[in-house]
Write a protein that holds these residues in place. Structure first.
Motif, PDB file in Angstrom:
ATOM      1  N   LYS A  15      -2.425  -0.221   1.515  1.00  0.00           N
ATOM      2  CA  LYS A  15      -1.171  -0.634   2.157  1.00  0.00           C
ATOM      3  C   LYS A  15      -1.366  -0.904   3.638  1.00  0.00           C
ATOM      4  O   LYS A  15      -0.814  -1.878   4.180  1.00  0.00           O
ATOM      5  N   VAL A  16      -2.139  -0.065   4.312  1.00  0.00           N
ATOM      6  CA  VAL A  16      -2.395  -0.270   5.736  1.00  0.00           C
ATOM      7  C   VAL A  16      -3.172  -1.569   5.948  1.00  0.00           C
ATOM      8  O   VAL A  16      -2.844  -2.373   6.828  1.00  0.00           O
TER       9      VAL A  16
ATOM     10  N   LEU B 114      -0.933  -4.533   5.546  1.00  0.00           N
ATOM     11  CA  LEU B 114      -0.096  -4.712   6.733  1.00  0.00           C
ATOM     12  C   LEU B 114      -0.894  -5.359   7.860  1.00  0.00           C
ATOM     13  O   LEU B 114      -0.403  -6.272   8.538  1.00  0.00           O
TER      14      LEU B 114
ATOM     15  N   ALA C  66      -1.236  -8.947   7.174  1.00  0.00           N
ATOM     16  CA  ALA C  66       0.032  -9.672   7.195  1.00  0.00           C
ATOM     17  C   ALA C  66       0.559  -9.921   8.600  1.00  0.00           C
ATOM     18  O   ALA C  66       1.396 -10.803   8.788  1.00  0.00           O
ATOM     19  N   VAL C  67       0.076  -9.194   9.585  1.00  0.00           N
ATOM     20  CA  VAL C  67       0.614  -9.320  10.947  1.00  0.00           C
ATOM     21  C   VAL C  67       0.562 -10.759  11.465  1.00  0.00           C
ATOM     22  O   VAL C  67       1.567 -11.256  12.004  1.00  0.00           O
TER      23      VAL C  67
END
Length: 131
Positions: free
Chosen positions: A105-106, A109, A112-113
């Motif tokens: 998940k990290v 993220l 995705a930034v």
């Protein structure tokens, strides 16, 4: 029908694992891991075909390839993290499986930034200038 082959292979592997598990639990775990990898490798050609179609769609619509590559990497991270966590769960290590999922998940993220930044910039560009 490929799904029948996959399910059949999975059922055969499950029966073998159940038979072996009582005597050799480590061998049963390795057999389960091997079966999961075989199923993944069986699907690899399908995954490649999906990627090719998505690349073609991105080229036709003029979407920069960096965005498609980033999205594919995000999807890959999700699948790999899930696959790894399930293998670790099969070995009875729930806490490590949870950490693998958290790491996935990290990393998603982080990947995705840049896309989120472009979306925010686009929305800000669409807003009328204040004054």
């Amino acid at each position: 029908m490929e799904i029948i082959q996959i399910v059949g292979f999975g059922l055969i592997a499950t029966v073998l694992i159940l038979v072996v598990k009582e005597q050799k639990p480590m061998f049963a775990f390795l057999l389960a891991t091997f079966a999961g990898l075989v199923i993944f490798l069986f699907l690899l050609g399908k995954i490649e075909a999906i990627i090719a179609v998505l690349e073609e769609l991105a080229n036709r619509t003029g979407i920069p390839s960096i965005y498609l590559k980033t999205i594919l990497k995000i999807i890959g991270i999700a699948y790999i993290a899930e696959f790894g966590a399930q293998i670790v769960r099969d070995a009875g290590q729930e806490s490590i499986a949870s950490r693998i999922e958290f790491a996935g998940k990290v990393l998603i993220l982080v990947m995705a930034v840049p896309i989120i930044s472009v979306v925010v910039d686009t929305v800000i560009g669409l807003l009328p200038a204040g004054g």
